[in-house]
Design a protein around this motif. Structure first.
Motif, PDB file in Angstrom:
ATOM      1  N   ALA A 350       4.495 -51.174  30.477  1.00 25.14           N
ATOM      2  CA  ALA A 350       4.154 -52.593  30.646  1.00 25.14           C
ATOM      3  C   ALA A 350       3.182 -52.830  31.794  1.00 25.14           C
ATOM      4  O   ALA A 350       2.509 -53.873  31.823  1.00 25.14           O
ATOM      5  CB  ALA A 350       5.437 -53.398  30.878  1.00 25.14           C
ATOM      6  N   HIS A 351       3.104 -51.902  32.734  1.00 27.23           N
ATOM      7  CA  HIS A 351       2.287 -52.134  33.928  1.00 27.23           C
ATOM      8  C   HIS A 351       1.111 -51.171  34.053  1.00 27.23           C
ATOM      9  O   HIS A 351       0.437 -51.139  35.083  1.00 27.23           O
ATOM     10  CB  HIS A 351       3.165 -52.018  35.177  1.00 27.23           C
ATOM     11  CG  HIS A 351       4.171 -53.112  35.310  1.00 27.23           C
ATOM     12  ND1 HIS A 351       5.390 -53.102  34.667  1.00 27.23           N
ATOM     13  CD2 HIS A 351       4.131 -54.290  35.998  1.00 27.23           C
ATOM     14  CE1 HIS A 351       6.069 -54.199  34.959  1.00 27.23           C
ATOM     15  NE2 HIS A 351       5.334 -54.942  35.760  1.00 27.23           N
ATOM     16  N   THR A 352       0.819 -50.414  33.007  1.00 31.30           N
ATOM     17  CA  THR A 352      -0.345 -49.528  33.055  1.00 31.30           C
ATOM     18  C   THR A 352      -1.618 -50.364  33.173  1.00 31.30           C
ATOM     19  O   THR A 352      -1.871 -51.240  32.346  1.00 31.30           O
ATOM     20  CB  THR A 352      -0.423 -48.653  31.799  1.00 31.30           C
ATOM     21  OG1 THR A 352       0.749 -47.831  31.741  1.00 31.30           O
ATOM     22  CG2 THR A 352      -1.651 -47.767  31.824  1.00 31.30           C
ATOM     23  N   PRO A 353      -2.448 -50.124  34.198  1.00 32.59           N
ATOM     24  CA  PRO A 353      -3.601 -51.006  34.434  1.00 32.59           C
ATOM     25  C   PRO A 353      -4.794 -50.698  33.536  1.00 32.59           C
ATOM     26  O   PRO A 353      -5.062 -49.539  33.198  1.00 32.59           O
ATOM     27  CB  PRO A 353      -3.933 -50.723  35.902  1.00 32.59           C
ATOM     28  CG  PRO A 353      -3.489 -49.324  36.131  1.00 32.59           C
ATOM     29  CD  PRO A 353      -2.274 -49.131  35.266  1.00 32.59           C
ATOM     30  N   PHE A 354      -5.476 -51.743  33.139  1.00 37.75           N
ATOM     31  CA  PHE A 354      -6.786 -51.656  32.489  1.00 37.75           C
ATOM     32  C   PHE A 354      -6.796 -50.792  31.243  1.00 37.75           C
ATOM     33  O   PHE A 354      -7.809 -50.167  30.911  1.00 37.75           O
ATOM     34  CB  PHE A 354      -7.846 -51.152  33.479  1.00 37.75           C
ATOM     35  CG  PHE A 354      -7.908 -51.949  34.756  1.00 37.75           C
ATOM     36  CD1 PHE A 354      -8.227 -53.298  34.736  1.00 37.75           C
ATOM     37  CD2 PHE A 354      -7.611 -51.354  35.970  1.00 37.75           C
ATOM     38  CE1 PHE A 354      -8.268 -54.031  35.918  1.00 37.75           C
ATOM     39  CE2 PHE A 354      -7.653 -52.075  37.144  1.00 37.75           C
ATOM     40  CZ  PHE A 354      -7.986 -53.430  37.125  1.00 37.75           C
ATOM     41  N   GLY A 355      -5.681 -50.731  30.547  1.00 39.55           N
ATOM     42  CA  GLY A 355      -5.644 -50.012  29.280  1.00 39.55           C
ATOM     43  C   GLY A 355      -5.757 -48.506  29.396  1.00 39.55           C
ATOM     44  O   GLY A 355      -6.086 -47.836  28.399  1.00 39.55           O
ATOM     45  N   ALA A 356      -5.467 -47.945  30.564  1.00 38.59           N
ATOM     46  CA  ALA A 356      -5.520 -46.486  30.729  1.00 38.59           C
ATOM     47  C   ALA A 356      -4.543 -45.819  29.763  1.00 38.59           C
ATOM     48  O   ALA A 356      -3.523 -46.387  29.382  1.00 38.59           O
ATOM     49  CB  ALA A 356      -5.188 -46.107  32.172  1.00 38.59           C
ATOM     50  N   LYS A 357      -4.869 -44.606  29.357  1.00 36.48           N
ATOM     51  CA  LYS A 357      -3.987 -43.854  28.469  1.00 36.48           C
ATOM     52  C   LYS A 357      -2.832 -43.282  29.294  1.00 36.48           C
ATOM     53  O   LYS A 357      -3.042 -42.535  30.247  1.00 36.48           O
ATOM     54  CB  LYS A 357      -4.754 -42.728  27.785  1.00 36.48           C
ATOM     55  CG  LYS A 357      -3.887 -41.883  26.852  1.00 36.48           C
ATOM     56  CD  LYS A 357      -4.683 -40.740  26.235  1.00 36.48           C
ATOM     57  CE  LYS A 357      -3.766 -39.859  25.370  1.00 36.48           C
ATOM     58  NZ  LYS A 357      -4.503 -38.698  24.810  1.00 36.48           N
ATOM     59  N   LEU A 358      -1.603 -43.630  28.917  1.00 39.88           N
ATOM     60  CA  LEU A 358      -0.414 -43.228  29.659  1.00 39.88           C
ATOM     61  C   LEU A 358       0.364 -42.162  28.904  1.00 39.88           C
ATOM     62  O   LEU A 358       0.613 -42.292  27.706  1.00 39.88           O
ATOM     63  CB  LEU A 358       0.506 -44.448  29.884  1.00 39.88           C
ATOM     64  CG  LEU A 358       1.903 -44.182  30.439  1.00 39.88           C
ATOM     65  CD1 LEU A 358       1.825 -43.807  31.915  1.00 39.88           C
ATOM     66  CD2 LEU A 358       2.809 -45.398  30.242  1.00 39.88           C
ATOM     67  N   THR A 359       0.764 -41.126  29.614  1.00 46.99           N
ATOM     68  CA  THR A 359       1.669 -40.114  29.069  1.00 46.99           C
ATOM     69  C   THR A 359       2.799 -39.904  30.069  1.00 46.99           C
ATOM     70  O   THR A 359       2.539 -39.697  31.264  1.00 46.99           O
ATOM     71  CB  THR A 359       0.962 -38.772  28.833  1.00 46.99           C
ATOM     72  OG1 THR A 359      -0.178 -38.976  27.990  1.00 46.99           O
ATOM     73  CG2 THR A 359       1.895 -37.765  28.179  1.00 46.99           C
ATOM     74  N   VAL A 360       4.041 -39.987  29.595  1.00 46.16           N
ATOM     75  CA  VAL A 360       5.204 -39.778  30.452  1.00 46.16           C
ATOM     76  C   VAL A 360       5.966 -38.569  29.931  1.00 46.16           C
ATOM     77  O   VAL A 360       6.375 -38.532  28.769  1.00 46.16           O
ATOM     78  CB  VAL A 360       6.125 -41.008  30.471  1.00 46.16           C
ATOM     79  CG1 VAL A 360       7.335 -40.747  31.374  1.00 46.16           C
ATOM     80  CG2 VAL A 360       5.365 -42.247  30.957  1.00 46.16           C
ATOM     81  N   CYS A 361       6.134 -37.577  30.793  1.00 48.93           N
ATOM     82  CA  CYS A 361       6.851 -36.346  30.429  1.00 48.93           C
ATOM     83  C   CYS A 361       8.130 -36.271  31.269  1.00 48.93           C
ATOM     84  O   CYS A 361       8.064 -36.148  32.493  1.00 48.93           O
ATOM     85  CB  CYS A 361       5.972 -35.129  30.680  1.00 48.93           C
ATOM     86  SG  CYS A 361       6.757 -33.554  30.230  1.00 48.93           S
ATOM     87  N   ALA A 362       9.273 -36.364  30.616  1.00 48.61           N
ATOM     88  CA  ALA A 362      10.549 -36.360  31.331  1.00 48.61           C
ATOM     89  C   ALA A 362      10.892 -34.961  31.816  1.00 48.61           C
ATOM     90  O   ALA A 362      10.686 -33.974  31.108  1.00 48.61           O
ATOM     91  CB  ALA A 362      11.657 -36.896  30.425  1.00 48.61           C
ATOM     92  N   GLY A 363      11.436 -34.896  33.023  1.00 49.19           N
ATOM     93  CA  GLY A 363      11.917 -33.647  33.587  1.00 49.19           C
ATOM     94  C   GLY A 363      13.421 -33.696  33.728  1.00 49.19           C
ATOM     95  O   GLY A 363      14.148 -33.974  32.770  1.00 49.19           O
ATOM     96  N   GLU A 364      13.901 -33.486  34.929  1.00 49.82           N
ATOM     97  CA  GLU A 364      15.344 -33.415  35.163  1.00 49.82           C
ATOM     98  C   GLU A 364      16.020 -34.766  34.947  1.00 49.82           C
ATOM     99  O   GLU A 364      15.537 -35.801  35.405  1.00 49.82           O
ATOM    100  CB  GLU A 364      15.607 -32.946  36.597  1.00 49.82           C
ATOM    101  CG  GLU A 364      17.085 -32.787  36.938  1.00 49.82           C
ATOM    102  CD  GLU A 364      17.325 -32.337  38.355  1.00 49.82           C
ATOM    103  OE1 GLU A 364      18.501 -32.123  38.717  1.00 49.82           O
ATOM    104  OE2 GLU A 364      16.344 -32.190  39.121  1.00 49.82           O
ATOM    105  N   LEU A 365      17.131 -34.752  34.232  1.00 49.04           N
ATOM    106  CA  LEU A 365      17.997 -35.921  34.079  1.00 49.04           C
ATOM    107  C   LEU A 365      19.377 -35.516  34.571  1.00 49.04           C
ATOM    108  O   LEU A 365      20.068 -34.722  33.928  1.00 49.04           O
ATOM    109  CB  LEU A 365      18.075 -36.377  32.613  1.00 49.04           C
ATOM    110  CG  LEU A 365      16.790 -36.847  31.938  1.00 49.04           C
ATOM    111  CD1 LEU A 365      17.084 -37.249  30.502  1.00 49.04           C
ATOM    112  CD2 LEU A 365      16.182 -38.018  32.698  1.00 49.04           C
ATOM    113  N   GLY A 366      19.780 -36.044  35.729  1.00 52.28           N
ATOM    114  CA  GLY A 366      21.050 -35.642  36.316  1.00 52.28           C
ATOM    115  C   GLY A 366      21.970 -36.828  36.512  1.00 52.28           C
ATOM    116  O   GLY A 366      21.564 -37.850  37.079  1.00 52.28           O
ATOM    117  N   PRO A 367      23.217 -36.747  36.049  1.00 54.04           N
ATOM    118  CA  PRO A 367      24.138 -37.875  36.184  1.00 54.04           C
ATOM    119  C   PRO A 367      24.604 -38.074  37.617  1.00 54.04           C
ATOM    120  O   PRO A 367      24.621 -37.143  38.426  1.00 54.04           O
ATOM    121  CB  PRO A 367      25.313 -37.480  35.277  1.00 54.04           C
ATOM    122  CG  PRO A 367      25.277 -35.989  35.247  1.00 54.04           C
ATOM    123  CD  PRO A 367      23.821 -35.614  35.337  1.00 54.04           C
TER     124      PRO A 367
END
Length: 461
Positions: A350-367
């Protein structure tokens, strides 16, 4: 039967041996991170197994298959107590963090322990070499003071990959489930409130780590010729990162669990003490709202822990086409890591500026971990810590994450889990000039002996 006086005297009389064993363990550079010599982690495991055998336990090195290959070697050991006595699982880890910047260490070699005053400096002196060595000597002394037999049945699990997120931990628990099953689990890998004041950790934040990549061009451009209509990817990343906190410094990601007050009974943390413990520079303001302990333990925190940008030494007058940042989100107790990841991804989109191409790669998920000290084992631990330190033990939370504790609780739901302290505010675990306070180390060994004796009903006073 074991008395508090006898325990304190025995630990004091043999403390030179404790320090020597810690010094020898530090000398093994058991860095589990990729790019470091895995043979040193194996060497460390064999060394720890030998120490446990010398303490009278049956010990061996073991490993399982992890998601990306063989897991790093751990140590399993066992010693029988009287028939019908409680089963206690003792946990620590023998792997350590990389040294960081060698120039920021006061000693020439971080793997050559150096004593200065009442502290022993070196990588792993505290995290978690002190945890390993304190367990070894607590077991040795508990048996010696109890007529040659441990006061309760003990299994020891010394992990070799905690510092890289414990990738094969769940498989290890399933593989050795029968041997690891216990009535009480004691984790020696947290912090005390401060030097001389012992603590049980009853809550831990979880962790969500992601790599965020922004792309604005298919190649670098001359910053003068093209700058203006096109924003470079580094500036775009800075604008995106700036949306993660509000004007007060609170995390601004919708959907995250946040408790503005820490649990009742937690100690107060004066701002002056925190600034001194953390090394906050004069004039730098603290951020966020709510109790200071809540900001540390029960509210989310979000940090940029790395960013790929052009180093100054090779910088040219060009617009960077892409930029990647690594974000570490610490989540409050009660927060599901997958839900927190979804909220963070939605915010970034929702907040990526100016239409830049966004890629999110998840790493560690710890409870996260949300426990209590109001159990028989918790009360026994409070007594043991208070007796050993001569100061009333307190309950605390931790802002850091130890995700495997929640995994232990899920795997062995009937077990009482105790998270005990090794470090203090000046330990600097994971940083340069890591150190262990030797007075606290002596008291920690005594507390662990008293805890084992208390759990086994072998205390005379």
């Amino acid at each position: 039967m074991i008395t508090s006086h006898a325990v304190r005297a025995a630990v004091h009389d043999s403390f030179d041996r404790v320090v020597n064993d810690l010094t020898e363990l530090v000398a093994i550079p058991s860095v589990s991170a990729a790019g470091h010599d895995p043979a040193q982690v194996s060497r460390s495991a064999e060394h720890v197994a030998a120490l446990l055998r010398d303490a009278g336990l049956e010990a061996r090195v073991a490993s399982v298959q992890g998601p990306n290959g063989p897991g790093r070697p751990a140590v399993l050991a066992h010693g029988d107590g009287p028939t019908g006595s409680p089963r206690v699982l003792l946990y620590a880890h023998h792997d350590v963090q990389p040294v960081g910047d060698p120039d920021k260490w006061r000693q020439a070699d971080p793997f050559v322990a150096e004593r200065r005053g009442d502290r022993l400096f070196g990588r792993g002196t505290a995290d978690d070499g002190a945890g390993v060595i304190s367990l070894v000597h607590a077991l040795r002394l508990a048996a010696e003071l109890n007529g040659g037999q441990l006061p309760c049945s003990v299994t020891v699990f010394i992990e070799g990959e905690e510092e890289v997120g414990s990738p094969s931990f769940e498989t290890f628990l399933e593989t050795y489930r029968e041997q690891l099953d216990a009535d009480v689990i004691v984790v020696a890998d947290s912090s005390n409130w401060r030097v001389g004041v012992p603590a049980l950790t009853t809550s831990l934040r979880g962790v969500v780590q992601v790599d965020v990549r922004l792309e604005v061009l298919d190649h670098a451009l001359h910053s003068g010729q093209y700058g203006g209509p096109v924003i470079d990817a580094v500036t775009a990343m800075c604008r995106l990162v700036a949306t993660l906190h509000d004007e007060r410094g609170d995390v601004a990601v919708d959907g995250l669990v946040s408790h503005p007050a820490a649990a009742p009974g937690y100690p107060d943390y004066p701002e002056s003490d925190f600034r001194n413990d953390a090394g906050v520079l004069d004039g730098v303001e603290l951020v966020g709202t709510g109790d200071l302990t809540a900001r540390l333990w029960t509210k989310p925190a979000l940090s940029v822990i790395g960013m790929d940008v052009t180093p100054l030494r090779v910088a040219g007058n060009v617009l960077a086409p892409s930029c990647t940042a690594r974000l570490s989100l610490r989540i409050a107790p009660g927060q599901d890591p997958a839900g927190a990841l979804a909220s963070l991804e939605a915010h970034l989109e929702a907040h990526t500026p100016f239409g830049a191409k966004l890629t999110v790669c998840a790493g560690e998920l710890g409870p996260a971990f949300d426990g209590t000290a109001q159990t028989p084992a918790g009360r026994a631990a409070h007594w043991a810590l208070t007796e050993a330190f001569g100061t009333e033990a307190v309950n605390i939370g931790q802002g850091g994450s130890i995700p495997f504790i929640a995994t232990l609780k899920e795997t062995f739901p009937q077990a009482q889990v105790l998270v005990t302290g090794i470090e203090d505010p000046d330990t600097r675990a994971h940083s340069e000039d890591e150190s262990m306070h030797l007075g606290d180390l002596e008291r920690i060994v005594a507390a662990e002996v008293l805890l084992l004796a208390g759990l086994g009903g072998a205390v005379a006073d």
